[in-house]
Design a protein around this motif. Structure first.
Motif, short mmCIF file in Angstrom:
data_model
loop_
_atom_site.label_atom_id
_atom_site.label_comp_id
_atom_site.label_asym_id
_atom_site.label_seq_id
_atom_site.Cartn_x
_atom_site.Cartn_y
_atom_site.Cartn_z
N LEU A 21 0.85 -1.16 0.04
CA LEU A 21 -0.01 0.12 0.06
C LEU A 21 0.83 1.10 0.07
N THR A 22 0.49 2.13 -0.48
CA THR A 22 1.34 3.32 -0.91
C THR A 22 1.22 4.59 -0.57
N ASP A 23 0.06 4.78 0.37
CA ASP A 23 0.02 6.29 0.93
C ASP A 23 1.24 6.38 1.72
N PRO A 24 1.99 7.85 1.53
CA PRO A 24 3.08 8.10 2.43
C PRO A 24 3.02 8.22 3.76
N ARG A 25 1.76 8.48 4.16
CA ARG A 25 1.47 8.75 5.66
C ARG A 25 1.19 7.27 6.26
N TYR A 26 0.75 6.35 5.52
CA TYR A 26 0.76 4.99 6.02
C TYR A 26 2.23 4.54 6.11
N LEU A 27 3.16 4.81 5.33
CA LEU A 27 4.27 4.25 5.17
C LEU A 27 5.11 4.91 6.54
N GLU A 28 4.83 6.25 6.78
CA GLU A 28 5.24 6.82 7.82
C GLU A 28 5.22 6.19 9.15
N MET A 29 3.99 5.78 9.29
CA MET A 29 3.41 5.03 10.39
C MET A 29 4.22 3.66 10.56
N VAL A 30 4.12 2.80 9.39
CA VAL A 30 4.83 1.59 9.46
C VAL A 30 6.24 1.83 10.06
N ALA A 31 7.09 2.86 9.35
CA ALA A 31 8.45 3.14 9.58
C ALA A 31 8.63 3.55 11.20
N GLU A 32 7.57 4.05 11.89
CA GLU A 32 7.85 4.41 13.25
C GLU A 32 7.86 3.26 14.21
N TYR A 33 7.24 1.99 13.70
CA TYR A 33 7.65 0.98 14.39
C TYR A 33 9.15 0.25 14.38
N PRO A 34 9.51 -0.54 15.32
CA PRO A 34 11.11 -0.89 15.38
C PRO A 34 11.44 -1.74 14.33
N GLY A 55 7.27 7.30 -1.53
CA GLY A 55 7.25 6.23 -0.39
C GLY A 55 8.80 6.35 0.05
N ILE A 56 9.84 6.19 -0.78
CA ILE A 56 11.28 6.40 -0.38
C ILE A 56 11.54 7.56 0.35
N ALA A 57 11.05 8.60 0.01
CA ALA A 57 11.02 9.84 0.93
C ALA A 57 10.58 9.69 2.12
N ALA A 58 9.32 9.13 2.34
CA ALA A 58 8.38 8.98 3.64
C ALA A 58 9.34 7.89 4.41
N VAL A 59 9.76 6.91 4.06
CA VAL A 59 10.47 6.15 5.04
C VAL A 59 11.87 6.59 5.33
N ALA A 60 12.73 7.16 4.54
CA ALA A 60 13.83 7.65 4.84
C ALA A 60 13.79 8.95 5.77
N ALA A 61 12.60 9.85 5.42
CA ALA A 61 12.53 10.68 6.53
C ALA A 61 12.33 10.26 8.15
N LYS A 62 11.85 9.26 8.17
CA LYS A 62 11.72 8.54 9.36
C LYS A 62 12.93 8.05 10.00
N GLY A 63 14.07 7.99 9.18
CA GLY A 63 15.54 7.54 9.63
C GLY A 63 15.46 5.88 9.40
N LYS A 64 14.63 5.42 8.62
CA LYS A 64 14.68 3.93 8.27
C LYS A 64 15.11 3.73 6.79
N ALA A 65 15.61 2.45 6.56
CA ALA A 65 16.20 2.26 5.26
C ALA A 65 14.93 1.87 4.20
N PRO A 66 15.00 2.63 3.09
CA PRO A 66 14.11 2.30 2.19
C PRO A 66 14.56 1.22 1.11
N LEU A 67 13.78 -0.08 1.26
CA LEU A 67 13.99 -1.13 0.08
C LEU A 67 12.90 -1.18 -0.75
#
Ligand code: 3PY
Ligand code: MG
Length: 254
Positions: A21-34, A55-67
């Protein structure tokens, strides 16, 4: 942001998220988990190039590695998502040494590969200069070849030693389909486990990463016990199902 250009520490097993699922806000929320990383699925998920970029920008903004998992055979897309700022690419259905070489070449720059020059957006994603990005990315990035057919398992020892391939990722659904010649997957079923051990063993021998897809914590723990380093746990459906189900379970009026 600079720390993300560093290689993921995979000396001990780490979980990562698997999203279609692609919504950037959803991806940010997922990325907040460990999770150490969040993978964006262009093979079976809804990600097109524009969605992957956001999506890459959203994940990277949370300090997680986008794959990013690319569609089958799309080495051009591998280079593109790296240019968008992916820190790793997962290539499905790598069945031969030739497939692995072509994939690795598209992810790494010379002398290990032939990724074309165009890193300005990726460098900006991590707040580094272009020379810094060029200096660090081939060491930091993960080119993960999915091993998910009987054919691939037969040559896995040769695939893992291909220069530029950082590791493999086990796709247990397709692997079981290929091994059992049955279109209904038996994920990590008994007929797959010899292949799973062989794949992880080949990675250990070659000093490469063994990554794997898991839907349940039980399978993820089993894979960690076998020596896998980067293990996905669940997908959007299970994240949502479990969350919604736990809310509805508490209701007294349905
Ligand atoms: C598989 O299990 O085949 C996968 O590709 C995981 O998404
Ligand atoms: Mg698969």
């Amino acid at each position: 942001m600079r720390r993300l250009i560093e290689k993921l520490n995979l000396n001990k097993p780490v979980p990562f998220a698997w999203c279609g699922l692609t919504d950037p806000r959803y991806l940010e929320m997922v990325a907040e988990y460990p999770f150490a990383a969040v993978s964006l699925d262009m093979q079976h998920g809804f990600f097109d190039e524009a969605a992957v970029q956001h999506g890459i920008a959203a994940v990277a903004a949370k300090g997680k590695a986008p794959l990013v998992r690319i569609p089958v055979g799309r080495c051009d897309t591998a280079s593109r998502v790296m240019d968008f700022g992916a820190l790793g690419v997962i290539a499905p259905m790598i069945n031969s040494v030739e497939d692995a070489r072509a994939f690795a070449r598209s992810v790494k720059y010379v002398p290990r590969g032939e990724r074309s020059f165009g890193p300005r957006h990726a460098a900006a994603t991590y707040g580094v200069s272009i020379p810094e990005y060029l200096d660090g990315i081939d060491n930091a990035s993960l080119a993960l070849a999915m091993i998910e057919t009987r054919e691939a398992v037969e040559v896995v020892e040769e695939i893992v030693v291909v220069d530029g391939i950082d590791g493999v990722l086990i796709g247990p659904g397709d692997l079981s389909i290929s091994i059992r010649q049955n279109r209904i997957p038996d994920v990590y079923g008994p007929e797959s486990m010899e292949a799973v051990s062989r794949i992880i063993g080949a990675c250990k021998t070659a000093g490469k990463h063994a990554a794997a897809f898991a839907l349940t914590p039980e399978h993820a723990n089993m894979l960690a016990g076998l020596g896998a380093g980067l293990i996905s746990v669940g997908i959007d459906d299970t994240y949502l199902d479990k969350g919604i189900a736990s809310h509805l379970n508490g209701l007294t009026f349905i």
